[in-house]
Motif scaffolding. Sequence first.
Motif: not given
Lengths: 402, 162
Positions: A178, A299, A316
Motif C-alpha cells: 500500500g 483503510r 498505506p
Amino acid sequence: MSWEAYLNPIVRAVPPSGIRRFFDLASEMEGVISLGVGEPDFVTPWHIREAGIYALEKGYTMYTANSGLPRLRQEVAAYVAGQFGVAYDPDGEILITVGVSEALDLALRAIVAPGDEVIVPEPCYVSYMPCVLLAGGTPVPLPTTVENGFRLTPEQLEQAITPRTKALVLCYPNNPTGAIMPRDALLAIAEVVKANDLIVIADEIYGQLTYEGEHTCFAALPGMRERTIVLQGFSKAFAMTGWRIGYACGNPDFIGAMTKIHQYTMLCAPIGAQLAAIEALRNGLQEMRNMVRQYNYRRRLVIDAFKTMGLPCFRPGGAFYAFPQIDLTGLSSEEFTELLLREEKVAVVPGNAFGASGEGFVRCSYAASVENLTEALKRMANFVRRHRRIRCQREAGAVENL
Amino acid sequence: MDRSIEILELLASNCRLTVEQMAGMLDMPVEEVGRTIAALEAKKVILGYRAMVNWEKVGKERVLAFIEIKVQPQRDVGFQAVAERIYRYPEVKTLYLMSGAFDLAALVEGRTMQDVANFVATKLAPIEGVMSTTTHFVMQTYKEEGVVLDEYQKDRRLVVSP
C-alpha cells in the motif's frame, strides 16, 4: 513417465505462486472471511455492465484493430492526459491489452534480451519475477523496508545497477504494502534512471486509488516520458477485473514492439470489454471516486484496528492493502496465515509470497464490506492477543529452564 | 468535505456503524464523532434510526398505494394547509408537492386494498381543498431507498488472489 525433462528449463525453474497453498486451504473451509482478495469487492458499475450487454446485443463480437478500438485509445489518451498530465498519441503510443498482466509481459518481452537485468523492488506483486525470467532476463530483487515506508531509495537503486541493468519495474501505489511514492521521491529515482540510461516499467494499476496526496505518474516527471512504459488498467479503479482490459502508454518504438508481440500472441483485447471500457472512461469517474472514498474509509478503519490490537502497521497511502508486521506473535508469516485461518477463519496472504523481504508481514486486503472487515479484525485481535501470550509463556519457560 | 456530511452519509448508508467504527473510518477522535452526532440529533438533522424491512418475506399483510392529489391552493398558505391535513394521518407514509399534472403525491399504506380505498374515500378525498384523487396500487416493490429487495449479492470472488 514424467515429461518434466521435456519442459523448457526456464519454465521449470519458475516457482509456483506462494499463494496457491492458502487458496486451497481457505477454499475447503466454511465461514471464512477473506482479506486475501486482490480485487475490488464492488461489482462493475451497472452502466458499464450495461454497455457490455449492449455491445453483445448489437453484435459486437468481432476482432478489433491489434492496438485496440481507436475510440478507446482516444478516450484513454484524454483520460491519461486529464488525470495524470501526460499526453500520448492514440495512434502509436497507446496499446490496449488483456489486462495489465498482458501489458507487463509484453513490456518485458519487448525490452529484455537474454542476460539483461531488471530491477524489481520488493515486496511486490507476484508476477514481476516470473515474467522477467520468462522473458529471458534476470530479475534483481531490491528489498524495500518498512523503515523507508517501502519506498525505493535512489541510493539503493544506484547500488543495484550493473552494466547489464536494462530496466526498473516500479509499482506504486504498491501491492502488497500500500506504499506510495510522492513526486519528490520519484524525482530522485528519475535522476538515477536517467544517469544510468534505464527504462522504467511503471505499473500504475493502483494509481487512482491514492488516498494521501496525488498520484504522480512516473512518465509525468521531466525527461521520463520517453523512457517509461506506463501500465494502467480498469480492473482496480473501475472494479473490472474479470473483463481483462488494460493498456500501455509509451514511446512509439516501445509500443510498436509490444504491439508486434501482442498481434502475434493475443491479436486483440476482447471487443465487449473494450466497449465497456469506453463507457467507464466517459461516464464512470463519479462512481469511481465514490468507490475510492469507500476504500479510504475502510483503510482508516483497518489502520485504526491494527493500532488498537497493538500490531505495528505501516500507514498505506494507496491501493487497498494493509501490510501489518506480525513478528511480535513469534510466528513466521506463513505460520501466522495458516493458524489465523485454522483458528479464526480469517484469510490473509503471507508477506513472503511477495518476496523474501515480505517475511514478518501479512497482506490484508480491505476490499471487503465494513461488516466483514470489523468481524475479521475482531478475530485477528483475539488471535494476536492469544499468540502474544503463548509467546510470552514460552519465553518465560525458556528462561526458567536456564 | 464537511465532516458532519461525511458522518451523515455513513449513517445514512448504515446506521448501525458504531461511533468507534466511524471515528476509525473518518480518522476523527471518537468524542468528536459522538459530539457531532448528538448535535445533529438535537438539530433534528438526524430524524431517526430504523431498519429497512422486506415485509413480504415475513408474510405481513401490507398494501401500498401511490395517490395523485389535485388541490385547490389557498390564499397566503398555498398548499401547506391541505398538505398538513393530509400528512397528519399515519396511513400517509410519504407526501410530496409535485410539479406537473397534479399537486400532491402521497404514498399510503394499509393492511388491505379495502383499507386504503376506505381511507381515500372517507378521509382523504373529503378534505377541504382536495379536488380529486387518483389511486394507483403498488403491485410489487423491486427497489426501495436504493436497496434492491430480492438481491443477495454473494461474494463470488476467489478466496485468495494475488
